[in-house]
Structure formats: C-alpha cells, structure tokens
Design an enzyme around this catalytic site. Structure first.
Site, PDB file in Angstrom:
ATOM      1  N   GLY A  46      25.262  79.739  38.829  1.00 14.46           N
ATOM      2  CA  GLY A  46      26.651  80.180  38.650  1.00 14.46           C
ATOM      3  C   GLY A  46      27.262  79.898  37.294  1.00 14.46           C
ATOM      4  CD  GLU A 101      29.249  74.006  39.829  1.00  6.67           C
ATOM      5  OE1 GLU A 101      28.561  74.866  39.260  1.00  6.67           O
ATOM      6  OE2 GLU A 101      28.922  73.482  40.907  1.00  6.67           O
ATOM      7  CG  ASP A 102      29.763  78.435  39.907  1.00  7.69           C
ATOM      8  OD1 ASP A 102      29.824  77.251  40.286  1.00  7.69           O
ATOM      9  OD2 ASP A 102      29.133  79.300  40.531  1.00  7.69           O
ATOM     10  CG  ASP A 105      34.825  75.574  48.177  1.00  9.99           C
ATOM     11  OD1 ASP A 105      35.970  75.244  48.524  1.00  9.99           O
ATOM     12  OD2 ASP A 105      34.095  76.315  48.868  1.00  9.99           O
ATOM     13  CE  LYS A 133      37.028  79.046  46.784  1.00 14.96           C
ATOM     14  NZ  LYS A 133      35.962  79.488  47.735  1.00 14.96           N
ATOM     15  CG  PHE A 154      33.438  83.975  49.455  1.00 16.49           C
ATOM     16  CD1 PHE A 154      32.896  82.695  49.478  1.00 16.49           C
ATOM     17  CD2 PHE A 154      32.677  85.013  48.936  1.00 16.49           C
ATOM     18  CE1 PHE A 154      31.610  82.454  48.990  1.00 16.49           C
ATOM     19  CE2 PHE A 154      31.384  84.786  48.453  1.00 16.49           C
ATOM     20  CZ  PHE A 154      30.862  83.498  48.486  1.00 16.49           C
ATOM     21  NE  ARG A 167      23.896  84.299  41.084  1.00 18.62           N
ATOM     22  CZ  ARG A 167      24.256  83.158  41.683  1.00 18.62           C
ATOM     23  NH1 ARG A 167      25.347  82.534  41.292  1.00 18.62           N
ATOM     24  NH2 ARG A 167      23.545  82.656  42.663  1.00 18.62           N
TER      25      ARG A 167
HETATM   26  P1  IMP Z   1      31.031  72.861  46.763  1.00 18.05           P
HETATM   27  O1  IMP Z   1      29.856  71.964  46.953  1.00 18.05           O
HETATM   28  O2  IMP Z   1      31.654  73.250  48.092  1.00 18.05           O
HETATM   29  O3  IMP Z   1      32.059  72.336  45.811  1.00 18.05           O
HETATM   30  O4  IMP Z   1      30.480  74.214  46.246  1.00 18.05           O
HETATM   31  C1  IMP Z   1      30.204  74.448  44.959  1.00 18.05           C
HETATM   32  C2  IMP Z   1      29.321  75.672  44.836  1.00 18.05           C
HETATM   33  O5  IMP Z   1      29.558  76.598  45.887  1.00 18.05           O
HETATM   34  C3  IMP Z   1      29.658  76.416  43.566  1.00 18.05           C
HETATM   35  O6  IMP Z   1      28.865  75.981  42.522  1.00 18.05           O
HETATM   36  C4  IMP Z   1      29.389  77.850  43.946  1.00 18.05           C
HETATM   37  O7  IMP Z   1      28.035  78.153  43.668  1.00 18.05           O
HETATM   38  C5  IMP Z   1      29.629  77.909  45.415  1.00 18.05           C
HETATM   39  N1  IMP Z   1      30.961  78.479  45.757  1.00 18.05           N
HETATM   40  C6  IMP Z   1      32.072  77.828  46.141  1.00 18.05           C
HETATM   41  N2  IMP Z   1      33.094  78.671  46.376  1.00 18.05           N
HETATM   42  C7  IMP Z   1      32.620  79.902  46.114  1.00 18.05           C
HETATM   43  C8  IMP Z   1      33.211  81.222  46.150  1.00 18.05           C
HETATM   44  O8  IMP Z   1      34.399  81.437  46.449  1.00 18.05           O
HETATM   45  N3  IMP Z   1      32.381  82.245  45.815  1.00 18.05           N
HETATM   46  C9  IMP Z   1      31.070  82.064  45.460  1.00 18.05           C
HETATM   47  N4  IMP Z   1      30.487  80.858  45.398  1.00 18.05           N
HETATM   48  C10 IMP Z   1      31.253  79.789  45.725  1.00 18.05           C
HETATM   49 MG    MG Z   2      27.152  76.877  41.809  1.00 20.73          MG
END
Ligand code: IMP
Ligand code: MG
Length: 181
Positions: A46, A101-102, A105, A133, A154, A167
């Site tokens: 990402g 990081e992208d 969440d 987020k 999402f 992407r």
């Molecule tokens: P976390 O572990 O929940 O913080 O997730 C982080 C990863 O989940 C990011 O690096 C993204 O690859 C993916 N991710 C989280 N939210 C989204 C979204 O809204 N769309 C697409 N990928 C997401």
């Molecule tokens: Mg990611």
C-alpha cells in the site's frame, strides 16, 4: 489522469491534494532528520504510490527499505494476525526509522511492526502515514505525521486496494458497498 471511477461513490482526496501534502511530509522529514540519514521504511504494497511521492521531495540523505506484512487476507477487515512476508534486509541498529504507511486503521499492523523492529535496537521509530482512520482504532497508536484524516469507511485508491484492485487510482475514494457485499 482518471478523475473518477464508477465503482467509487465519492472522491475524498484528489491527486492535487496528495501531491501538495507529500511535499509537506518531505519537509517535515527534512526538519526532523537533518544529518541523521534516516531509513524510510515502506510497508508494501500500500505504501508504494505515497512513498514515491514523498521520497522524491525529501531533500536530505536517506535510504529506502521495504517490508511486506499481511493482515487482511483479501477481506475488508483486519483479521488480527500480522504476518511478515518480506523482512527488512539491512542492519537498523542505532538507525532512525521512518515507517511509511498507506493507512492506519485498527492500528494492529503498525503496532506489530514496531514491536518487531524494536527487537533490532533502532535509535528511533516514527510513523508517517498517508491516511489516518482514527475511528477504526482498536489499539493505542498515534502516528507522528498524518497526511489526511479519513472517515470510518472502506477506501480505495493511491495504494489502497480491495482484493488487489484499485491501487492504481490516482485519487482516494469511498468504494461502493455493492463492490464488496
Ligand atoms: P490496521 O492494522 O487495521 O491498522 O490496518 C492497516 C492496513 O489495513 C493498511 O495498511 C491497509 O493495507 C489496510 N486498510 C485499512 N483500511 C483500509 C481501507 O479503507 N481500504 C483499504 N485498505 C485498508
Ligand atoms: Mg497496508
């Protein structure tokens, strides 16, 4: 360049906005890491478009490394297990690491990455995230630099995927629910 996609219900961040914000991220890196040759560590896949946008604007010496971690397994929620698929390939002892990081969440992915990297005794670890987020957070984690705060929806585009698609969109938007339900 594409300005919209029929499968995306709303464009939240345009390519113009992204370009401007990436310059500001690079500026922040310059101000905070002068003479420290930081390691810019991208979390694949990402990070790829965002990292390249920031990287080309960084005006100090720095190196570039990547890690691939997986937490999603093709779905739209963090499954809770973070797997390192490709490890960092350099000695980070006493080095300053900037994680690119992208999106943060739940925070679980980055938290695991930081725990893992700390075992390698770096001098510092900071997080520069394209998107944050905050409403999705399940563990305590605060990014050091945030490009854009985004709603608890999402999203796809500019590195963010659904099932490996989208992407390549040059903007960030909300994916139509009909695409994943
Ligand atoms: P976390 O572990 O929940 O913080 O997730 C982080 C990863 O989940 C990011 O690096 C993204 O690859 C993916 N991710 C989280 N939210 C989204 C979204 O809204 N769309 C697409 N990928 C997401
Ligand atoms: Mg990611």
């Amino acid at each position: 360049m594409l300005q919209k996609d029929a499968r995306v219900s709303e464009v939240l961040i345009t390519h113009d906005q992204i370009e401007k914000r990436a310059v500001e991220a690079a500026q922040w890196i310059k101000e905070n890491y002068k003479d420290r040759e930081p390691i810019m560590l991208g979390i694949l896949k990402g990070c790829f478009p965002w990292m390249q946008e920031v990287f080309k604007n960084v005006e100090i010496d720095c190196s570039m490394e990547f890690m691939t971690v997986s937490s999603y397994m093709g779905g739209s929620k963090n499954s809770g297990t973070t797997k390192i698929i490709m490890d960092i390939n350099t000695d980070v002892t006493n080095r300053d690491i900037i994680i690119l990081e992208d999106i943060v969440d739940s925070g679980k992915t980055i938290k695991k990455v930081i725990e893992y990297l700390n075992l390698k005794n770096p001098r510092s670890i900071k997080i520069v995230t394209f998107l944050d987020k905050k409403a999705g957070r399940e563990v305590e984690l605060k990014a050091d630099w945030v490009g854009f705060d985004v709603p608890h929806k999402f999203l796809v585009g500019f590195g963010l995927d659904f099932d490996e698609k989208f992407r390549n969109l040059p903007f960030v938007g909300v994916l139509n629910e009909s695409e994943y339900k």
